[in-house]
Design an enzyme around this catalytic site. Structure first.
Site, PDB file in Angstrom:
ATOM      1  N   LYS A  66       0.809  -1.220   0.000  1.00 55.83           N
ATOM      2  CA  LYS A  66       0.000   0.000   0.000  1.00 55.83           C
ATOM      3  C   LYS A  66       0.850   1.281   0.000  1.00 55.83           C
ATOM      4  O   LYS A  66       0.422   2.308  -0.508  1.00 55.83           O
ATOM      5  CB  LYS A  66      -0.963   0.006   1.189  1.00 55.83           C
ATOM      6  CG  LYS A  66      -2.057  -1.060   1.051  1.00 55.83           C
ATOM      7  CD  LYS A  66      -3.057  -1.016   2.174  1.00 55.83           C
ATOM      8  CE  LYS A  66      -3.998  -2.208   2.081  1.00 55.83           C
ATOM      9  NZ  LYS A  66      -5.022  -2.226   3.106  1.00 55.83           N
ATOM     10  N   GLY A 240     -14.192  -8.031  10.618  1.00 52.11           N
ATOM     11  CA  GLY A 240     -13.934  -7.071   9.545  1.00 52.11           C
ATOM     12  C   GLY A 240     -14.577  -7.390   8.203  1.00 52.11           C
ATOM     13  O   GLY A 240     -14.236  -6.755   7.200  1.00 52.11           O
TER      14      GLY A 240
END
Ligand code: ATR
Length: 272
Positions: A66, A240
């Site tokens: 990322k 999640g």
């Protein structure tokens, strides 16, 4: 013409993104193909360059790339700039030479909490455990909702202090994990990677009240040690999966300009 997308990471075999985006595309009747790409460490740029040469329209980026995706983008949204990481790249321009970088993780988490779970973050006392990559990705979006307390607790205090300092002028505060106050919080988010090894960050039952929401950003691990402790303390729990679906829905919007409903995808992922 089929539009080409993928998710890139290392490892990548476990990624549910192809399943999720295929479901969104079916629902919206969009003609897309979505692959998994395993990039060798240190070869992010070359691997994405190659994918773009195949005419790709965009790519989702997961661990550990990322930050490299952030550096790769030629244009960044404010929310990507704020967290310094990118999970969604869109390729545009005549030859796909424009690389637009966004981060949909934070909005994915806050949408799941406020809309799917119906818990307001505004005015809530929020405790976030962890100050690594996952925590950096969501802190700004949580603060946008203006919680009354935003405590960042990390095993290594210095990292919590660095993250809180990024948001100076807000009510973000750093605390050390082994020095947690015994007060209850309204929303307790586990953004550490402790659940990967089924370890428990040092929260105590006194940090949960019966109305509290305990949220583990991890998914697919069953009931983690964190969620078990929270449930025993009487709190409501969530993993999640909803965040995963919501960050994907936002990426789909960035790429395709349409908003998809996530309920059926969340149900599908929960049943697995
Ligand atoms: P990620 O991208 O998943 O956030 P990371 O950047 O390596 O991964 O960060 C891991 C986070 O989980 C850190 O906040 C780490 O705490 P330290 O900064 O003190 O290392 C936290 N963490 C990992 N294992 C933990 C454990 N067993 N108990 C508490 N915190 C833990």
């Amino acid at each position: 013409m089929t539009h080409l997308y993928a998710v890139i990471g290392n490892p990548i075999a476990q990624s549910k993104s192809p399943l999720i985006h295929a479901a969104f595309a079916r629902e919206m009747r969009h003609d897309i193909s979505y692959e998994r790409i395993l990039a060798p460490l240190g070869k992010f740029r070359e691997t994405v360059d190659e994918f773009r040469r195949r005419g790709a329209r965009g790519i989702n980026v997961t661990v550990p790339f990322k930050f490299e995706a952030f550096a790769y983008a030629t244009d960044l949204t404010d929310r990507a700039k704020a967290c310094g990481a990118v999970n969604t790249l869109r390729f545009g321009g005549e030859d796909g030479e424009e690389i637009f970088g966004d981060n949909t993780d934070g909005i994915g988490l806050t949408r799941d909490i406020t809309e799917n779970l119906g818990v307001p973050i505004a005015g809530a006392r929020v405790l976030m455990l962890g100050a690594g990559g996952a925590a950096y990705g969501v802190a700004g979006a949580l603060l946008d909702h203006q919680p009354s307390i935003f405590a960042i607790a990390n095993r290594t205090h210095e990292k919590a202090a660095q993250l809180a300092a990024k948001y100076s002028g807000t009510n973000a505060r750093a605390i050390t994990l082994d020095n947690l106050p015994s007060q209850p919080f309204d929303i307790i988010i586990n953004a550490t990677s402790a659940s990967l090894s089924d370890e428990l960050p040092l929260v105590s039952p006194s940090n949960f009240a019966t109305h509290s929401l305990a949220y583990d950003m991890m998914y697919g691990k069953g009931e983690t040690a964190f969620l078990k402790l929270a449930r025993h303390a009487g709190a409501r729990t969530a993993d999640g999966v909803g965040m995963l679906a919501e960050q994907a829905a936002e990426a789909f919007y960035v790429w395709r300009g349409v908003r998809v409903k996530t309920a059926s995808v969340i149900a599908m992922l929960t049943q697995e």
